[in-house]
Design a protein around this motif. Structure first.
Motif, PDB file in Angstrom:
ATOM      1  N   UNK A 294      -8.782   9.225   7.135  1.00 54.64           N
ATOM      2  CA  UNK A 294      -7.466   8.684   7.470  1.00 54.64           C
ATOM      3  C   UNK A 294      -7.527   7.778   8.690  1.00 54.64           C
ATOM      4  N   UNK A 295      -8.359   8.127   9.657  1.00 50.78           N
ATOM      5  CA  UNK A 295      -8.405   7.375  10.915  1.00 50.78           C
ATOM      6  C   UNK A 295      -9.670   6.545  11.057  1.00 50.78           C
ATOM      7  N   UNK A 301      -9.236   2.792   0.335  1.00 44.71           N
ATOM      8  CA  UNK A 301      -8.182   3.191  -0.588  1.00 44.71           C
ATOM      9  C   UNK A 301      -8.808   3.665  -1.887  1.00 44.71           C
ATOM     10  N   UNK A 302      -8.008   4.408  -2.663  1.00 47.75           N
ATOM     11  CA  UNK A 302      -8.466   4.963  -3.930  1.00 47.75           C
ATOM     12  C   UNK A 302      -7.508   4.495  -5.009  1.00 47.75           C
ATOM     13  N   UNK A 303      -8.082   4.078  -6.159  1.00 44.36           N
ATOM     14  CA  UNK A 303      -7.285   3.526  -7.247  1.00 44.36           C
ATOM     15  C   UNK A 303      -7.539   4.337  -8.505  1.00 44.36           C
ATOM     16  N   UNK A 316      -6.322   0.451   6.163  1.00 42.18           N
ATOM     17  CA  UNK A 316      -5.970  -0.366   5.000  1.00 42.18           C
ATOM     18  C   UNK A 316      -4.533  -0.858   5.109  1.00 42.18           C
ATOM     19  N   UNK A 317      -3.621   0.043   5.466  1.00 43.35           N
ATOM     20  CA  UNK A 317      -2.219  -0.342   5.592  1.00 43.35           C
ATOM     21  C   UNK A 317      -2.018  -1.343   6.728  1.00 43.35           C
ATOM     22  N   UNK A 318      -2.738  -1.112   7.851  1.00 46.22           N
ATOM     23  CA  UNK A 318      -2.606  -2.029   8.990  1.00 46.22           C
ATOM     24  C   UNK A 318      -3.173  -3.400   8.659  1.00 46.22           C
ATOM     25  N   UNK A 319      -4.231  -3.438   7.854  1.00 50.67           N
ATOM     26  CA  UNK A 319      -4.856  -4.715   7.491  1.00 50.67           C
ATOM     27  C   UNK A 319      -3.867  -5.619   6.776  1.00 50.67           C
ATOM     28  N   UNK A 324       3.291   3.112   3.877  1.00 55.10           N
ATOM     29  CA  UNK A 324       2.655   3.933   2.830  1.00 55.10           C
ATOM     30  C   UNK A 324       3.384   3.772   1.490  1.00 55.10           C
ATOM     31  N   UNK A 325       4.711   3.887   1.502  1.00 53.08           N
ATOM     32  CA  UNK A 325       5.462   3.851   0.247  1.00 53.08           C
ATOM     33  C   UNK A 325       5.505   2.455  -0.359  1.00 53.08           C
ATOM     34  N   UNK A 326       5.202   1.427   0.434  1.00 56.85           N
ATOM     35  CA  UNK A 326       5.177   0.060  -0.092  1.00 56.85           C
ATOM     36  C   UNK A 326       3.835  -0.283  -0.732  1.00 56.85           C
TER      37      UNK A 326
END
Length: 781
Positions: A294-295, A301-303, A316-319, A324-326
């Protein structure tokens, strides 16, 4: 020797001072709890319990009074305090019956037994409270005396232990012995050696009559791994003694089963404790792994197999800037700017491929596009994709470096091409300049030998004038392209009908078209085609295009010029059926010095700057120019588009400046090049002026002071005093304020003209001087 009497409670052999620490860890209570979801081990191990031990039956059950029969029993304990109380009672019963008490224990236990046995009798100095004999021996020391290579030696055991027991038993009185040597062996993991020692004790009982009390801590049998050793230990004894009392014959089987169940329970509790410890360890590791992922600084990410994003870490989200929900729960293709790329990635992952540094472009939350590289592989279960593990790295800098590298390579290629074009241009320029020099040289020689032959003189003069004009045209083209491409040309735009411009451009190219016998098709329409343009410059651009078409079309070819109008543009097309162009050349034909393939005879001529100049002039008018060709040998088409304007047709051209009738002027030509100065002075004299030539600035100042000339034609690049400084000094002389100063120089840019104007010159002429232009200047008021 055994003691008796008042101090008979004291052992004959002194033990090592200080408590024995070996048993301290065994004294720690064990606390176990059973989880409700763990099945009962009594059910799991019932088959083990049902395997009966065959107990020794050659003795009667043990009794702790003087009339008891000999026995060999075992006691498993948790609390050593309780155990030692039982051992004290056991030894006390033998001693009170007048028999012997033998204690083979650890130093710590021996000390505690002394204290407890002393508490059962009188005080020190009083008569003894038991008539028997008490022998206390250190278990570790005694064990060391008969162990050989970790195994009890029967002969040494008989010498060390058998001697003591036989001596006590020979009295015919009860012998109560307590031993912990077997527990010490088990503590060391030597269960086989402990069983063997118990067997040696049993062998000694065949010879001597005594009761043996063996004790083992429960902590020595914590798991199923020690169950077999536990059973063997139980089976080598007459019976297992329950807590606190001796087992009756009818209770021996129950006591054995109870001991087995208790060991089984102990093992179960140990396994439950280990399972819980393992569960906690696993949970801790899972939390550590989750925290690590997580940190992590790397974007992860996992698909899922359907392309839905199952999880993403903070990086990943910060990049990409999403919450998270978006991001999680949406299809991964939604965030890829290039759908074919993600479709290819998913297809390859479905096939089980592993991708390394796969370039991709991801769409950020703010709408920007981020260049990344993705490394990913698939988790395949039974031939089906479960999910993919994806690592995303920001590749913006890498992309910029690659872009800069490509631009650098393109620039290097362009510079290399430009360098080759420059070399070709210089060779071509040398050729084009040598061509007129040859006839000029021949004409000059002809003049030298012509004498009074006016016809020959006229022919030579005409040749020189034509070739000088050709050279001047080459030089003017070079200057024009340099000025236009640098944006130094000021355009005087006015509404112009492009039909008239085309007509004048065709008129300029007519000699070349006629000399090659080209068929010219001209279609300019009947309606005005108005544009806002500098008439002279736009004529020059179109004339260059028509001339280029004529040059590269073989004799007898065809040229077609068509003019059309649209709602916003005026479109001019010049088409030929000449040598055509390859596709690569069509995109570069308007670059400076670029030309098509030319033969060794170089019949087309030119320096390769006409089309570059045409493009610069057209673009400076807000238009575009393009070339296309089907291929080599299939002709070319040049298309010019200019913005269309509304308005009246261009007015009539201004009338030429009024000139004064011919008059003779006093003119001084100043040039350090004697030939140039003398020839120009001669031409001016032949034209009716009083002209003279001097070759230095000093001579010019002397003439100005004495002859009062009306016009000075000054070369700017004089060696002693340059023409700019000379002009200032002339203007400062008395009577010279109104003299006409004409600058003659090889530089003709606007900055050069501004410089001469600031220095006080009236006119600026570019070498070679156009005599007609100079004479026209001299006739102006």
């Amino acid at each position: 020797m055994p003691e008796s009497g008042p101090a008979a409670w004291r052992p004959r052999r002194e033990c090592d001072a200080g408590p024995c620490r070996r048993w301290r860890r065994l004294r720690q209570p064990s606390h176990f709890s059973r989880r409700p979801d763990v099945p009962s081990r009594s059910l799991v191990r019932r088959s083990s319990i049902d395997e009966r031990c065959t107990l020794n039956t050659d003795t009667q059950p043990a009794a702790l009074d003087a009339s008891s029969e000999a026995a060999h029993f075992v006691r498993f304990y948790k609390d050593e305090v309780v155990l030692l109380a039982e051992v004290s009672e056991f030894l006390d019963q033998g001693l009170r019956a007048g028999g012997a008490g033998i204690a083979i224990a650890t130093a710590e236990h021996l000390a505690m037994l002394r204290q407890q046995l002393a508490g059962l009798g009188g005080l020190e100095g009083e008569p003894g409270w038991f008539p028997g004999e008490l022998v206390m021996l250190d278990a570790a020391d005694l064990l060391a005396r008969f162990m050989v290579d970790g195994w009890p030696d029967a002969r040494r055991f008989d010498e060390v232990v058998g001697t003591v027991v036989r001596k006590a038993a020979n009295t015919g009185r009860p012998v109560h012995a307590f031993g912990e040597m077997v527990a010490l062996l088990c503590e060391q993991g030597r269960f086989d050696a402990a069983v063997r020692l118990e067997e040696l004790w049993n062998g000694l009982r065949v010879e001597c009559r005594f009761t043996l009390f063996c004790a083992y801590p429960w902590q020595l049998f914590p798991t199923d791994g020690e169950a077999a050793a536990f059973r063997r230990i139980c089976c080598v004894h007459d019976h297992v003694r329950p807590h606190g009392h001796a087992a009756m014959p009818a209770q021996r089987e129950a006591s054995l089963q109870l001991a087995l169940l208790e060991q089984d329970n102990l093992a179960l509790r140990s396994e439950v404790a280990r399972a819980r410890a393992s569960e906690q360890t696993l949970l801790h590791r899972e939390r550590e792994l989750a925290d690590f992922l997580e940190n992590a600084a790397e974007s992860l990410h996992r698909v899922g197999p359907d392309g839905i994003i199952l999880w993403a870490n903070k990086a990943e989200l910060a990049l990409l800037g999403y919450r998270w929900d978006e991001y999680v729960g949406h299809h991964v293709a939604r965030f890829h700017a290039d759908r074919p790329v993600i479709e290819d990635i998913l297809h390859r992952l479905q096939a089980g491929e592993t991708l390394h540094d796969q370039p991709a472009r991801l769409r950020c939350r703010d709408g920007s596009i981020r260049h990344v590289v993705i490394s990913t592989n698939a988790c395949i279960d039974n031939g089906r994709l479960r999910y993919t593990r994806c690592f995303t790295r920001d590749a913006t800098e890498r992309h910029l470096l690659e872009l800069a590298h490509r631009e650098r390579e393109a620039l290097v290629a362009e510079l290399s091409h430009s360098n080759r074009a420059k070399d070709e241009f210089l060779a071509m320029l040398a050729h084009e300049l040598r061509n007129p020099l040859a006839p000029i040289s021949a004409a000059a020689q002809l003049l030298a030998i012509a004498g009074g032959d006016q016809e020959r003189i006229g022919q030579a003069s005409a040749v020189i004038l034509r070739q000088v004009g050709h050279m001047k045209g080459l030089i003017d083209d070079l200057l024009d392209v340099a000025r236009v491409t640098r944006g130094l040309v000021a355009l005087a735009k006015n509404p112009v009908d492009l039909r008239d411009v085309v007509a004048e451009a065709v008129e300029q190219a007519a000699p070349l078209v006629q000399s090659r016998r080209h068929r010219l098709v001209l279609d300019v329409g009947a309606a005005p085609a108005m544009v806002s343009a500098d008439r002279k410059r736009i004529i020059q651009a179109i004339a260059n295009i028509v001339t280029n078409a004529a040059k590269f079309t073989p004799n007898g070819g065809e040229l077609a010029i068509r003019l059309a109008t649209t709602a916003n543009d005026v479109v001019l097309e010049v088409t030929d059926n000449g040598i055509g162009m390859e596709a690569g050349l069509a995109t570069r034909i308007f670059d400076l010095f670029v030309q098509g393939q030319r033969g060794p005879d170089r019949t087309q001529g030119g320096l390769g700057i006409g089309l570059a100049l045409a493009r610069s002039l057209v673009e400076s008018h807000g238009g575009t120019i393009a070339a296309r060709s089907v291929g080599a040998g299939k002709g070319s088409t040049f298309t010019v588009r200019l913005p269309r304007v509304d308005g009246a047709l261009a007015g009539a051209p201004a009338s030429p400046a009024q000139t004064l009738p011919g008059r003779s002027l006093r003119i001084v030509v100043v040039d350090d090049n004697r030939d140039a100065a003398d020839s120009l002075a001669g031409l001016l004299t032949a034209s009716g002026h009083a002209a003279s030539a001097v070759h230095s600035s000093v001579a010019a100042l002397e003439v100005a002071a004495s002859a009062c000339p009306q016009v000075f034609v000054l070369d700017i690049g004089l060696p002693d005093i340059d023409g700019i400084a000379l002009a200032g000094r002339l203007r400062a002389m008395p009577g010279m304020a109104g003299v006409m100063l004409v600058a003659v120089t090889g530089y003709g840019q606007d900055s050069d003209r501004e410089r001469t104007r600031a220095a006080g010159f009236d006119h600026h002429l570019v070498k070679p001087v156009d005599t007609a232009e100079l004479l026209a200047l001299l006739t102006r008021p």
